[in-house]
Design an enzyme around this catalytic site. Sequence first.
Site: not given
Ligand SMILES: Cc1ncc(C[n+]2csc(CCOP(=O)(O)OP(=O)(O)O)c2C)c(N)n1
Length: 650
Positions: A291, A377, A405
């Site tokens: 990242k 969630e 959700r």
């Molecule tokens: C249902 C939901 N809960 C929380 C989030 C907030 N959120 C956005 S990106 C993220 C992390 C995603 O991690 P990953 O899938 O590994 O992608 P990366 O950012 O590491 O590329 C979170 C928790 C979301 N988008 N959707």
Amino acid sequence: MSVEQDTAHHAGLLAAVRGPQDVKRMSAEQLGILAAEIRDFLVAKVSRTGGHIGPNLGVVELTLALHRVFDSPRDRLLFDTGHQAYVHKILTGRQVGFDKLRQRGGLSGYPNQAESEHDLIENSHASTALSYADGLAKAYALRGESRAVVAVVGDGALTGGMCWEALNNIATAGNPLVIVVNDNGRSYSPTIGGLADHLSSLRLNPGYEKVLDTVKEALGSTPLVGKPMYEVLHAVKRGIKDAVAPQAMFEDLGIKYVGPVDGHDVAAVEGALRAAKNFGGPVIVHAVTRKGYGYRPAEEDEADCLHGPGGAFDVETGQLVAAPSVKWTHVFGEELVAIADERPDVVGITAAMAEPTGIAKLARKHPERVYDVGIAEQHAATSAAGLAMGGLHPVVAVYATFLNRAFDQVLLDVAMHRLPVTFVLDRAGITGPDGPSHYGIWDMSVFGVVPGLRIAAPRDAATLREELREAVAVDDGPTIVRFPTGAVAADLPALRRVGPVDVLAESPRTDVLLVAVGSFGQLGMEVATRVAEQGYGVTVVDPRWVRPVPAELVELAAAHRLVVTVEDGVRVGGVGDALAQALRDADVQVPLKDLGVPAAWHPHGTRAQILADLGLTAQDVARDVTGWISRLDVEPVEPVVATDDAAAPN
Ligand SMILES: Cc1ncc(C[n+]2csc(CCOP(=O)(O)OP(=O)(O)O)c2C)c(N)n1
């Protein structure tokens, strides 16, 4: 070399990319240069607007490989969550739009159908892409269409239950489908910080046993998420082991596995994708990425690899340009720690967002009393029910948009069991640059129907602290405390309190009762001043607890000529709607006008711009209120007596 100079230096290749076909023609050497240009472009543009810089820097090569192997839009590329689709946008003819990324009238921060035929799903909530992919693959199989379906999903999103429900089905259906796991070892949450460094060593030495040990060590040493994340990653590593063995991949599910591949090596990713594309069934391609790759401030950002700076940042340091302010989130986090210091039964839950929700403060003080459940969630709500049954008082901190959700879990698992769980909803109301799927405008309507659930909407720091304390003092059912994004409003002391209702302004004339919900308290004061200039008296009240509707609010309404509600949530089923029903039930005949957010898909922009579009400024509300109350002064017109014809049904 500065980013500006670098962009100018390489402008040639990137500027010539009009669509995916231009990328398909490039040599390996050109692709290397293009990747560097894309990174410079991303940093130069996103540093001016804010946005998901870290995740996108990590998927540059991955996205190049996807567009070389597949033929979008005929083949379907689905980005889970969608926050990492900037590179995809750059490669599909949208470079110009980046000057206004996430700004009013500009490019969306997420995939968007109106922008491009290359965007199919409009997401932002995590863990949905595999389900979309499952359905699309089934549809194409049934209709006899030959199109590839590709879902890109992060290791963070893979902690969401929907992914596993989808995998279960994808395996059984057996349709051709490619799942690219973008494994950077990070979610949003910084609680697994340090893992990215360990994963980088994997690229140098991809021996799976070493990877497994490294991951275990990194996760085991962190207070939050350690164990559950380890289990998830362990499943992935078992796949690695199988690849080396070789045995059936993801054997329990019956899905083939390719990898791990270095996600920053275009040729390696391409090779894996081609193999997956030609397989003829569901395949997982495991790409290991970093990242924030290639931009030092992101790579070195321990907290979250510059996951998503909310505004412009300094290119050299990655630090936000805007002067720091005290945020609602900060006040909540601080007060929660104070409460938890006094009450050992108070525990916290976060769904992979410890830092953004402020619950990280509690985790730092009492690490054993905070649970990070992953992006889950629904599970968070029912797990909180279990904690409450076990004698604790859980505080579940999530963004308002994400609690939607868990409606059924809040309704039945928590509320029907009358369990004391406090849900703290950050980013409630119109949030701004993230657009419609991130607006926290549904909670007061959706959760307003839950029997026994109490909802508080604080107006400033003092009432946030107070209402949070009142919420955790409730022991016979769930509560919600909801507040908006950004800097906390200046304290606005009440003149007096009637039941739970704060009276903020009064006048000798009781023409209008203005019910200003939550952060609209200050707006209510300005409206009262403006309307007073027209000769009308306004009483401004903040109900503080909007559900159930306080009886005192009904009594106050009965003592005025007009009631106006203003709220930062959808009007359907909102506070105004609920109060109107309460007035009807009490036979109070005072007319009520409800101002709020129409239930529609509102575009992105700043919070102030969107509120202005909706007529939710002090000036607009004052004009409306003056118009309504002045019309009540006009002599009532004679009631129209319907003629037989007019009354006849047609
Ligand atoms: C249902 C939901 N809960 C929380 C989030 C907030 N959120 C956005 S990106 C993220 C992390 C995603 O991690 P990953 O899938 O590994 O992608 P990366 O950012 O590491 O590329 C979170 C928790 C979301 N988008 N959707």
